[in-house]
Design a protein around this motif. Structure first.
Motif, PDB file in Angstrom:
ATOM      1  N   GLU A 196       1.074  -0.889   0.246  1.00 27.74           N
ATOM      2  CA  GLU A 196       0.423  -0.360  -0.043  1.00 27.74           C
ATOM      3  C   GLU A 196       1.119   0.862  -0.284  1.00 27.74           C
ATOM      4  OE1 GLU A 196      -3.115  -0.417   3.089  1.00 27.74           O
ATOM      5  OE2 GLU A 196      -4.052  -1.716   2.479  1.00 27.74           O
ATOM      6  N   TYR A 197       2.504   1.013   0.308  1.00 29.15           N
ATOM      7  CA  TYR A 197       3.026   2.013   0.342  1.00 29.15           C
ATOM      8  C   TYR A 197       3.912   2.400  -0.363  1.00 29.15           C
ATOM      9  CZ  TYR A 197       1.264   2.519   5.654  1.00 29.15           C
ATOM     10  OH  TYR A 197       0.947   3.033   6.145  1.00 29.15           O
ATOM     11  N   ILE A 198       3.734   3.304  -2.249  1.00 28.78           N
ATOM     12  CA  ILE A 198       4.384   3.483  -3.041  1.00 28.78           C
ATOM     13  C   ILE A 198       6.116   3.461  -2.805  1.00 28.78           C
ATOM     14  CG2 ILE A 198       4.755   4.745  -5.498  1.00 28.78           C
ATOM     15  CD1 ILE A 198       1.937   5.235  -4.874  1.00 28.78           C
ATOM     16  N   GLY A 199       7.240   2.442  -3.451  1.00 27.68           N
ATOM     17  CA  GLY A 199       7.911   2.611  -3.740  1.00 27.68           C
ATOM     18  C   GLY A 199       8.385   1.713  -2.313  1.00 27.68           C
ATOM     19  N   ILE A 200       8.260   1.052  -1.408  1.00 27.29           N
ATOM     20  CA  ILE A 200       8.637   0.468  -0.252  1.00 27.29           C
ATOM     21  C   ILE A 200       9.192  -0.864  -0.298  1.00 27.29           C
ATOM     22  CG2 ILE A 200       6.456  -0.957  -0.179  1.00 27.29           C
ATOM     23  CD1 ILE A 200       6.585  -0.200   3.253  1.00 27.29           C
ATOM     24  N   TYR A 201       9.403  -1.499  -1.578  1.00 30.53           N
ATOM     25  CA  TYR A 201      10.034  -2.976  -1.342  1.00 30.53           C
ATOM     26  C   TYR A 201      11.719  -2.271  -2.892  1.00 30.53           C
ATOM     27  CZ  TYR A 201       7.606  -6.926  -0.737  1.00 30.53           C
ATOM     28  OH  TYR A 201       7.204  -8.043  -0.646  1.00 30.53           O
ATOM     29  N   ALA A 202      11.564  -0.833  -3.534  1.00 35.68           N
ATOM     30  CA  ALA A 202      12.284  -0.592  -4.150  1.00 35.68           C
ATOM     31  C   ALA A 202      13.740   0.156  -2.220  1.00 35.68           C
ATOM     32  CB  ALA A 202      11.926   1.379  -4.824  1.00 35.68           C
ATOM     33  N   ALA A 203      12.276   0.561  -1.418  1.00 38.69           N
ATOM     34  CA  ALA A 203      13.368   1.275  -0.123  1.00 38.69           C
ATOM     35  C   ALA A 203      13.908   0.203   0.466  1.00 38.69           C
ATOM     36  CB  ALA A 203      12.271   1.832   0.537  1.00 38.69           C
ATOM     37  N   ILE A 204      12.972  -0.944   0.751  1.00 39.15           N
ATOM     38  CA  ILE A 204      13.878  -1.859   1.481  1.00 39.15           C
ATOM     39  C   ILE A 204      14.715  -2.142   0.848  1.00 39.15           C
ATOM     40  CG2 ILE A 204      12.100  -3.744   1.275  1.00 39.15           C
ATOM     41  CD1 ILE A 204      13.597  -3.127   4.649  1.00 39.15           C
ATOM     42  N   VAL A 205      15.081  -2.910  -0.428  1.00 37.76           N
ATOM     43  CA  VAL A 205      16.327  -3.307  -0.895  1.00 37.76           C
ATOM     44  C   VAL A 205      17.492  -2.512  -0.585  1.00 37.76           C
ATOM     45  CG1 VAL A 205      16.492  -4.125  -3.623  1.00 37.76           C
ATOM     46  CG2 VAL A 205      14.824  -4.615  -2.695  1.00 37.76           C
ATOM     47  N   ASN A 206      16.969  -1.524  -1.287  1.00 32.92           N
ATOM     48  CA  ASN A 206      18.090  -0.629  -1.628  1.00 32.92           C
ATOM     49  C   ASN A 206      18.992   0.001   0.507  1.00 32.92           C
ATOM     50  OD1 ASN A 206      18.555   2.537  -0.744  1.00 32.92           O
ATOM     51  ND2 ASN A 206      19.822   1.585  -2.605  1.00 32.92           N
ATOM     52  N   LEU A 207      18.127  -0.189   1.040  1.00 32.17           N
ATOM     53  CA  LEU A 207      18.330   0.552   2.380  1.00 32.17           C
ATOM     54  C   LEU A 207      19.010  -0.741   3.218  1.00 32.17           C
ATOM     55  CD1 LEU A 207      15.086   2.299   3.605  1.00 32.17           C
ATOM     56  CD2 LEU A 207      17.369   3.321   3.204  1.00 32.17           C
ATOM     57  N   PHE A 208      18.670  -1.616   3.206  1.00 29.82           N
ATOM     58  CA  PHE A 208      19.211  -3.343   3.734  1.00 29.82           C
ATOM     59  C   PHE A 208      20.422  -3.378   3.011  1.00 29.82           C
ATOM     60  CE2 PHE A 208      19.574  -6.829   4.256  1.00 29.82           C
ATOM     61  CZ  PHE A 208      19.089  -8.069   5.980  1.00 29.82           C
ATOM     62  N   ALA A 209      20.351  -4.241   1.466  1.00 31.68           N
ATOM     63  CA  ALA A 209      21.674  -3.995   1.143  1.00 31.68           C
ATOM     64  C   ALA A 209      23.126  -2.462   1.057  1.00 31.68           C
ATOM     65  CB  ALA A 209      21.887  -3.602  -0.266  1.00 31.68           C
ATOM     66  N   ASN A 210      22.325  -0.855   1.647  1.00 27.81           N
ATOM     67  CA  ASN A 210      23.789  -0.703   2.033  1.00 27.81           C
ATOM     68  C   ASN A 210      23.988  -0.693   3.505  1.00 27.81           C
ATOM     69  OD1 ASN A 210      24.458   1.906   0.236  1.00 27.81           O
ATOM     70  ND2 ASN A 210      22.172   1.988  -0.188  1.00 27.81           N
TER      71      ASN A 210
END
Length: 294
Positions: free
Chosen positions: A224-238
Motif C-alpha cells: 500500500e506504500y508506493i516504492g516500499i520494496y525499492a526502499a527496503i532492498v536499497n536500505l538493507f543492501a547499504n
C-alpha cells in the motif's frame, strides 16, 4: 542415523565450507529456517555432513576425503532404506557429478537464484534501474519513515505483516521459518531490519553473509506504500552488504509475479540449480526390490 537439526549444529556446518559457492541451500541459516517444512535431518561424522529432506538430499559436504565418498554414502543409504536417490541444489561447483554412471540430470529453472552486482542495489544508478530510483525517491519524499534494526517488540507486528502478505499472495509456509530466524538472529549471524511508518512495521528484510555474498533470506512489505520494496532492498543492501562481492536474492519458485519482480532489479547472473537422480533402470530395480524381496 539421521537426526533432527539443532541450532548448535551451526558450529558443525562452519567446518564444511565450500569456497566460491554462492548458493543459499547450504547456508545454515537457510537450512535452519526450512528444516520443518522440508523435513530436514542431518548425519555427520568427522569427514562428512549429509542433509536429508523428505524425499531428497542436498549436496553432501565433505572434508579430508574424496567428494565421491559423500555420494556413495547417499547411494548406500538409499539402497538399504528404499529411499529415492535425489540430490537437489546442485550448482556448477558440482558439475563433475553429472557424468556419473546411471544418473539423470534435471535443470530447475524455478530454483535458479538471482545474483546482483552489489553496487547496482546500493545506488540504483543507470538507465536500467531508473524506475527503481524513481520509486525510492517517491517513497522517501512521500512518507515519514524509520529504518531500524529488529527488536523483539516488533515480533507481533512482523507476524501481522506476514499474515497480510500471505493473505494476498496465498503463501503461508514461510512464517515458521521467519520466526525461527528472528528468535536466533545473533547466533545464526543474520540481520533483520524494519521500515516503520505510522508507528508500525510496514516492511522487513532478513539476510546473512555467506562466502562474501549477501543473501536475502526473507523480505516482506506492505505494498500500500508506493516504492516500499525499492526502499527496503536499497536500505538493507547499504546497511549490510556494501562490502560484499555480490548479492543473492534467491529464487522465484516458479511464481510469475516474483520472477518479474526479481528481473526488474536486473540481475548480473544466476546460480543455476540442478538435480541428479537414478536412471530409470535403477529406479525400476529399486521399486522391484522394495516390493518383491527375493
Amino acid at each position: 542415523m539421521f537426526r533432527a537439526i539443532e541450532i548448535n549444529d551451526k558450529k558443525i556446518f562452519d567446518e564444511f565450507k565450500i569456497e566460491g559457492y554462492y548458493g543459499s541451500e547450504l547456508n545454515f541459516a537457510n537450512i535452519y529456517a526450512w528444516k520443518e517444512f522440508d523435513e530436514l535431518t542431518i548425519y555427520n561424522d568427522e569427514h562428512m555432513l549429509i542433509i536429508k529432506g523428505k524425499d531428497f538430499f542436498f549436496p553432501p559436504l565433505v572434508k579430508e576425503i574424496e567428494y565421491i565418498n559423500g555420494i556413495n554414502f547417499i547411494k548406500l543409504y538409499c539402497l538399504k532404506n528404499n529411499f529415492p536417490f535425489n540430490i537437489y541444489g546442485l550448482t556448477k561447483e558440482f558439475a563433475f557429478l553429472f557424468s556419473l554412471d546411471d544418473i539423470i540430470v534435471y535443470e530447475h529453472r524455478e530454483l535458479n537464484e538471482y545474483v546482483y552486482e552489489t553496487q547496482s542495489l546500493l545506488t540504483y544508478q543507470g538507465k536500467k534501474l531508473h524506475a527503481k530510483r524513481n520509486l525510492l525517491n517517491q517513497f522517501q519524499n512521500r512518507y515519514n519513515y524509520q529504518f531500524v534494526a529488529y527488536e523483539e517488540k516488533y515480533r507481533n507486528e512482523i507476524i501481522s505483516l506476514i499474515d497480510l502478505w500471505t493473505e494476498k499472495k496465498s503463501l503461508t509456509f514461510e512464517k515458521k521459518g521467519i520466526l525461527s530466524l528472528l528468535d536466533n538472529l545473533n547466533f545464526l549471524e543474520c540481520y533483520c531490519d524494519c521500515i516503520i511508518i505510522d508507528n508500525k512495521v510496514q516492511a522487513f528484510s532478513i539476510g546473512t553473509i555467506f562466502n562474501n555474498v549477501g543473501i536475502v533470506l526473507f523480505e516482506k512489505a506492505n505494498t500500500e506504500y508506493i516504492g516500499i520494496y525499492a526502499a527496503i532492498v536499497n536500505l538493507f543492501a547499504n546497511k549490510h552488504f556494501a562490502n560484499c562481492k555480490l548479492i543473492n536474492r534467491q529464487e522465484d519458485m516458479g511464481l510469475e509475479n516474483l520472477r518479474q519482480s526479481k528481473l526488474s532489479y536486473h540481475p548480473l547472473t544466476f546460480v543455476y540449480k540442478y538435480q541428479i537422480t537414478s536412471s530409470y533402470e535403477q529406479q525400476l530395480k529399486q521399486i522391484y526390490k522394495a516390493n518383491f524381496l527375493d
